[in-house]
Structures are given as C-alpha cells and as structure tokens.
Design a protein around this motif. Structure first.
Motif, PDB file in Angstrom:
ATOM      1  N   LEU A   1       0.881  -1.203  -0.024  1.00 54.10           N
ATOM      2  CA  LEU A   1       0.121   0.171   0.149  1.00 54.10           C
ATOM      3  C   LEU A   1       0.999   1.313   0.115  1.00 54.10           C
ATOM      4  N   ARG A   2       1.951   1.177   0.780  1.00 51.95           N
ATOM      5  CA  ARG A   2       3.010   2.357   0.880  1.00 51.95           C
ATOM      6  C   ARG A   2       3.060   2.628  -0.817  1.00 51.95           C
ATOM      7  N   GLN A   3       3.493   1.634  -1.508  1.00 51.59           N
ATOM      8  CA  GLN A   3       3.900   1.914  -2.909  1.00 51.59           C
ATOM      9  C   GLN A   3       2.666   2.228  -3.743  1.00 51.59           C
ATOM     10  N   THR A   4       1.600   1.876  -3.572  1.00 50.84           N
ATOM     11  CA  THR A   4       0.489   1.912  -4.394  1.00 50.84           C
ATOM     12  C   THR A   4      -0.816   3.053  -4.091  1.00 50.84           C
ATOM     13  N   VAL A   5      -0.643   3.555  -2.928  1.00 46.99           N
ATOM     14  CA  VAL A   5      -1.938   4.372  -2.661  1.00 46.99           C
ATOM     15  C   VAL A   5      -1.369   5.897  -3.144  1.00 46.99           C
ATOM     16  N   ARG A   6      -2.283   6.553  -3.882  1.00 47.40           N
ATOM     17  CA  ARG A   6      -2.093   7.804  -4.439  1.00 47.40           C
ATOM     18  C   ARG A   6      -2.602   8.752  -3.615  1.00 47.40           C
ATOM     19  N   SER A   7      -3.526   8.624  -2.566  1.00 44.15           N
ATOM     20  CA  SER A   7      -3.979   9.671  -1.706  1.00 44.15           C
ATOM     21  C   SER A   7      -2.856   9.747  -0.695  1.00 44.15           C
ATOM     22  N   HIS A   8      -3.565   9.217   0.567  1.00 45.84           N
ATOM     23  CA  HIS A   8      -2.524   9.283   1.737  1.00 45.84           C
ATOM     24  C   HIS A   8      -2.881   7.926   2.553  1.00 45.84           C
ATOM     25  N   LEU A   9      -1.620   7.233   3.046  1.00 46.74           N
ATOM     26  CA  LEU A   9      -1.821   6.146   3.909  1.00 46.74           C
ATOM     27  C   LEU A   9      -1.763   6.440   5.233  1.00 46.74           C
ATOM     28  N   ASN A  10      -3.036   6.071   6.032  1.00 48.91           N
ATOM     29  CA  ASN A  10      -2.917   6.254   7.466  1.00 48.91           C
ATOM     30  C   ASN A  10      -2.726   4.773   8.056  1.00 48.91           C
ATOM     31  N   LEU A  11      -1.630   4.913   8.763  1.00 45.54           N
ATOM     32  CA  LEU A  11      -1.170   3.693   9.522  1.00 45.54           C
ATOM     33  C   LEU A  11      -1.818   3.886  10.821  1.00 45.54           C
ATOM     34  N   GLU A  12      -2.850   2.831  11.157  1.00 40.05           N
ATOM     35  CA  GLU A  12      -3.252   2.655  12.844  1.00 40.05           C
ATOM     36  C   GLU A  12      -2.135   1.629  13.212  1.00 40.05           C
ATOM     37  N   MET A  13      -1.935   2.033  14.492  1.00 41.80           N
ATOM     38  CA  MET A  13      -0.969   0.882  15.115  1.00 41.80           C
ATOM     39  C   MET A  13      -1.079   1.351  16.767  1.00 41.80           C
ATOM     40  N   ALA A  14      -0.531   0.248  17.430  1.00 44.05           N
ATOM     41  CA  ALA A  14      -0.313   0.373  18.802  1.00 44.05           C
ATOM     42  C   ALA A  14       0.909   1.186  19.125  1.00 44.05           C
ATOM     43  N   ALA A  15       1.126   1.601  20.096  1.00 45.27           N
ATOM     44  CA  ALA A  15       2.186   2.306  20.712  1.00 45.27           C
ATOM     45  C   ALA A  15       3.303   1.344  21.290  1.00 45.27           C
ATOM     46  N   THR A  16       3.691   0.456  20.424  1.00 43.81           N
ATOM     47  CA  THR A  16       4.792  -0.523  20.844  1.00 43.81           C
ATOM     48  C   THR A  16       6.111  -0.337  19.808  1.00 43.81           C
ATOM     49  N   ASP A  17       7.230  -0.778  20.292  1.00 45.76           N
ATOM     50  CA  ASP A  17       8.534  -0.771  19.851  1.00 45.76           C
ATOM     51  C   ASP A  17       8.515  -1.772  18.320  1.00 45.76           C
ATOM     52  N   GLU A  18       7.745  -2.763  18.487  1.00 45.50           N
ATOM     53  CA  GLU A  18       7.671  -3.522  17.159  1.00 45.50           C
ATOM     54  C   GLU A  18       6.904  -2.440  15.880  1.00 45.50           C
ATOM     55  N   MET A  19       5.780  -1.972  16.276  1.00 44.42           N
ATOM     56  CA  MET A  19       5.095  -1.032  15.344  1.00 44.42           C
ATOM     57  C   MET A  19       5.997   0.088  15.002  1.00 44.42           C
ATOM     58  N   LEU A  20       6.524   0.747  16.024  1.00 46.55           N
ATOM     59  CA  LEU A  20       7.202   2.040  15.628  1.00 46.55           C
ATOM     60  C   LEU A  20       8.464   1.591  14.640  1.00 46.55           C
ATOM     61  N   GLY A  21       9.115   0.477  14.744  1.00 47.29           N
ATOM     62  CA  GLY A  21      10.064  -0.072  13.888  1.00 47.29           C
ATOM     63  C   GLY A  21       9.393   0.079  12.509  1.00 47.29           C
ATOM     64  N   ILE A  22       8.446  -0.664  12.459  1.00 49.48           N
ATOM     65  CA  ILE A  22       7.744  -0.674  11.121  1.00 49.48           C
ATOM     66  C   ILE A  22       7.444   0.440  10.494  1.00 49.48           C
ATOM     67  N   ALA A  23       6.664   1.267  11.307  1.00 49.66           N
ATOM     68  CA  ALA A  23       6.288   2.642  10.784  1.00 49.66           C
ATOM     69  C   ALA A  23       7.630   3.429  10.218  1.00 49.66           C
ATOM     70  N   LEU A  24       8.578   3.502  11.053  1.00 47.40           N
ATOM     71  CA  LEU A  24      10.069   4.300  10.627  1.00 47.40           C
ATOM     72  C   LEU A  24      10.355   3.545   9.513  1.00 47.40           C
ATOM     73  N   ASN A  25      10.211   2.386   9.092  1.00 51.47           N
ATOM     74  CA  ASN A  25      10.739   1.482   8.155  1.00 51.47           C
ATOM     75  C   ASN A  25       9.704   2.043   6.689  1.00 51.47           C
ATOM     76  N   ILE A  26       8.526   1.979   6.846  1.00 51.59           N
ATOM     77  CA  ILE A  26       7.558   1.888   5.875  1.00 51.59           C
ATOM     78  C   ILE A  26       7.250   3.692   5.467  1.00 51.59           C
ATOM     79  N   LYS A  27       7.381   4.247   6.562  1.00 50.70           N
ATOM     80  CA  LYS A  27       6.831   5.875   6.639  1.00 50.70           C
ATOM     81  C   LYS A  27       5.661   6.091   5.812  1.00 50.70           C
ATOM     82  N   PRO A  28       4.647   5.738   6.493  1.00 47.24           N
ATOM     83  CA  PRO A  28       3.206   5.960   5.991  1.00 47.24           C
ATOM     84  C   PRO A  28       3.017   7.614   5.990  1.00 47.24           C
TER      85      PRO A  28
END
Ligand SMILES: CC(=O)[C@@H](O)[C@H](O)COP(=O)(O)O
Ligand SMILES: NCC(=O)COP(=O)(O)O
Length: 245
Positions: free
Chosen positions: A59-86
């Motif tokens: 979705l990060r590559q295909t969404v043309r509007s904006h991508l809102n990533l909902e996630m829990a406030a955990t280290d795992e999710m933080l790592g994913i968000a920093l990597n994917i940059k929604p």
C-alpha cells in the motif's frame, strides 16, 4: 465538510478467514481511490488478524492519496512505521481479546511513552494522530505530547441506545472538537460511523477527516453480490477463462 479516509481492514478480514489471496486490500484501495476516497486507512494489529505486513508494504507503494497507518504504541510497530513511512500514523489502543477497538488511547496515563513515540515519528517527518475519547484531559495531554492530530473516538456516539443519548454523545464530540481546535490540534474522527449516523459528525465545525471502514465494506458486499453471482453463472456456463476486471 471533512474528507473520507476509507478503512480497508475488513477486506483483509474476509481474506484471512480462508488464509487465501482474495480479496486483496491493495486492489480494494485502488478501487476506493477511484471512487473518491481521500485517504486509505489500515490498522496493522499486533495479532495480524486482518491487515498483514505485506499489505502495508504494498500500500505504501500504491496508494496515491494518503496512507494512514493505525498502530499500537509498541516498539515493534514503531520500527515498522519508521521503515515504511506512511503519510501519517494514528496511535490506537489495542487489546488481543477485543472484537474491535474499545476505547480511546490513554495519553494521560502514559504521557512519557506516547511523547517519546510521537517525537521519534515526527523526527523523520511522519505526522502523528492520537485516537482518543473526547475528554478534556486527554485532549490537553495530546497537546502536551505535540501531536498534530487527534482522532475522536465516535464509538459511544455510534452505539447510543436512543436519540437523547445520541445527542449527548454528539455534544461531547462537539465540545472536544472545539477544545482541540482552539488548542491548535487538527481533528479527525471515526469508529462505528455508518451511512445513517455520519452526517452530524461530518457537520461538526473544523472536522477534517472521517475514517470509516466497517459500514462501507458491509455495503460493498451487499451492493456487489448481484454482479458477483451473475459473473459466477457466466463462469459456470462458458468454458473460457473468465475475464474479471
Ligand atoms: C482504531 C479504530 O477505530 C480502527 O482501527 C477500527 O477499529 C478498525 O480496526 P479493527 O477493525 O481492528 O477494529
Ligand atoms: N479509526 C476508525 C476507523 O478506521 C474505521 O472504523 P470502523 O468504521 O471500521 O468502525
């Protein structure tokens, strides 16, 4: 009037019921955007009950509007968000045993931790929204941790048992929206909104975006069933590769 972020979690819920490849939320996002969605929202739950890591990557590559990533406030999710940059992150509370998100995130009770995560995301240019109940203390705490957005949890409004209760919940949302905007926050809302209850929330002054999922996917299943059955009849009758678009 606010914009519409379409939550496509429940496309993935149907796919995961069979652990197969259809329906693909990536395809659903394309179609939602073609129909006018202003944003695409996905909740990558820790238990991966619907949206998968692969979905968010694509979705990060295909969404043309904006991508809102909902996630829990955990280290795992933080790592994913920093990597994917929604385009932005919405921090939400999460419980394994819940059927769906039950309440807002408690910013007051974990202000240092939330502040740290907000800082880390914003330091790499990812704006942060906090999914909270419309309580004055939670709104003040959201300002303190320097979030750009809050998303007001509309679940209690949506589940109101009668009109009096619904108006009370709407008044709470209206007050929260006003307080937040005065304090410099941008305001979104969502959870449990339907075709029947959305308008009064959409009409709240200053409301920027509504994130809506379950009711849209439910309706899509019903309004799409006629065509889907016709196409299967065709596929049974005509011995050729069925050309589905
Ligand atoms: C935080 C929120 O309201 C959304 O995440 C919505 O609940 C969709 O997530 P689930 O479908 O996992 O409940
Ligand atoms: N944050 C709310 C959301 O994304 C959609 O919630 P729902 O419409 O599926 O209840």
């Amino acid at each position: 009037m606010p914009t519409l972020g379409v939550n496509i979690d429940h496309i993935a819920t149907i796919r995961q019921a069979r652990r197969t490849v259809e329906p693909d939320p990536v395809a659903a996002a394309v179609l939602a955007e073609l129909a006018g969605a202003d944003g695409i929202t996905v909740h990558l739950r820790e238990d991966r009950r619907h949206i998968q890591d692969r979905d968010v990557l694509l979705l990060r590559q295909t969404v043309r509007s904006h991508l809102n990533l909902e996630m829990a406030a955990t280290d795992e999710m933080l790592g994913i968000a920093l990597n994917i940059k929604p385009d932005y992150v919405t921090l939400v509370p999460e419980k394994r045993e819940e059927v769906t998100t039950e309440g807002g995130l408690d910013i007051v009770g974990q202000i240092a931790r939330i502040g740290e995560i907000v800082d880390k995301l914003q330091s790499v240019g990812i704006p942060v929204s906090l999914f909270i109940d419309a309580q004055p203390a939670q709104i003040e705490a959201s300002v303190k941790v320097k979030a750009q957005f809050i998303e007001l949890h509309t679940g209690q409004y949506a589940e109101a048992k009668n009109e009096t209760n619904r108006q009370q919940e709407l008044a709470i949302l209206a007050k929260g929206c006003e307080q937040a905007i005065k304090a410099g926050l941008r305001v979104n809302a969502g959870h449990g909104l339907t075709y029947w209850n959305v308008y009064p929330v959409a009409a709240l002054p200053g409301m920027e975006e509504l994130n809506i999922g379950h009711t849209i996917i439910s309706r899509a299943a019903l309004v799409g069933i006629e065509r889907a059955v016709r196409e299967m009849k065709q596929a049974i009758t005509v011995n050729s590769n069925h050309n589905l678009d």
